[in-house]
Design a protein around this motif. Sequence first.
Motif: not given
Length: 577
Positions: A324-329, A302-304, A357-365, A334-339
């Motif tokens: 917050q901008w970094f995580c949201g962008d 996956q790339t961003a 946010y990265f470890q428990r949401y993005l990288l886990a998803t 990644l076309n994921l739901e913004e949480r």
Amino acid sequence: MKVQLMSSTPRKKKTILFLAANPKNSTPLRLGEEAKEIAEGLQRSKKRDKFQLEQQWAVTPREMQRAVLDYKPEIVHFSGHGAGESGLALEDDMGQIQLVNAKALAALFEAFKEYVECVILNACYSEVQAEAIARHIPYVIGMNQAVGDKAAREFAVGFYDTLAAGESIEFAYKLGCVSISMAGIPEQLTPVLKKKSDFSGLEAAERSPDASVGDIVEKSSPVVENARSIAAPPISISNLDNPEGSVSLDCPLYIDRPPIESDCYQTIVKPGALIRVKAPRQMGKTSLLQRILHHAKEQGHQTAYLNFQSADGSFLTNLDELLQWFCGDITNELNLEERVADYWKQGMGSKQKCGNYFQRYLLATITSPLTLGLDEVDQVFQHPGVAQEFFGLLRAWHEKGKNEPAWKKLRLVISHSKEVYIPLNINQSPFNVGLPIELPEFSHLQINDLLQKHQLNLSDSEREKLIQMVDGHPYLLRKALYEIARGSLNLEQFLHIAPTEEGIYGDHLRRHLSNLADANLEAAMKQVIASSHPVRLEANLAFKLRSMGLVKLRGNDVIPLCNLYRLYFKDRLGVPS
């Protein structure tokens, strides 16, 4: 033709399989002379009874496979043309160019890895194929840039003379390089040796993807003069892109700068990888970054992509807002739901919230590796307090990627123009770890490649005048070729008006002039312009001018990057003759 000559045991000779291809629509090479000199060197050696030389000419992909199958050689030697990422130039049934890529070649030699000990790819830009093959074969030699026909022959003769004297492959490689130097040819650093042991620690998922020998890219293109390379075909004048911004992935005007691309592609597939790309503006950083992301995507990542110039100015002055901008962008990329709000709870620091946010949401998803391309991070340098915290966070993630499974999935590519002057703790900076890439100006061979693509036939003296004016600066060079190819002006007109604000670089030159508003920088630039020799400046001034792209280093001294800047700033800054 056979030469009865070595084997590591008295019972078996070592077979050298010489494969040659010089398609009808490619530049003629003296491959027959290369084969003849190799054979004569083996014949005169004291251990000639331990080698057997077999030859296959005008080799097609099918004939290559059959020859390796029939002879089961210990050494496979290919001589001919190369085209970098596109592959080696074999022949089709009509004797025309048929390119075979690295995946196909790696698959072929993986099938015969039980007895092939060494592969030599005596063709331009063949390092990418060498790296792919070296994952299966103990020793592979390729070329990291264009190699002249004579240099290629000198290397081959030196290599086999040494091998036939009973020396090791590694020593034979060294003597092959020495042979180039002894012949007075400045290409002794072009051959590169790749060893299977260098790749032994890679995980299975990072090895070359499966491919068949039929994995072939068709058709042909002209060749750089006197080199064993295949250049891209000329581009229709009507299809030339205006050289502004990055070079799109499908644009044939992108020029590889070996071994940079292959080094980046090899690194980005490693767990926790970090690549740092640094160069002045308009040198091709974003174009390279996009190609690294594209390669990662082809490997299943996956790339961003984030360009920090798109961040609101207020975000850059406040760490919490920046993260917050970094995580949201990234979530949006990644076309994921913004949480973000779910993880941005009170009682924790901003960096901890971002990490969670990265470890428990993005990288886990996502189940595949995640490669982030962070472009123009210089924007953060302007705010030292925020920069220390943000870049310290990236370094911490990189360190976690060495051991923690979740963070091994994250790979970073960071691009910046300026030297890092902010006071970052050596253990908290991402700018002293990972793979450092500094983009150079184009070489003469790469400039010739661009000239061909623009259908411009300049004489040697005209080409030298062009290079003296703009050096190998990618943007300056492409802008000049674009305007000349379109007929907007001829070379003489270009040379006359280029170093003026009337010329095609007017906006570019005025921007640089405004950047010299600092009195110390202006004085330093005046000193450089006034001298006909390299100038020693204070280190911080020299590197600031280099970061701006106005000078290049000569050891610890600097000179103007090109005559364009010398002439323009001599007039604008009032430097006396």
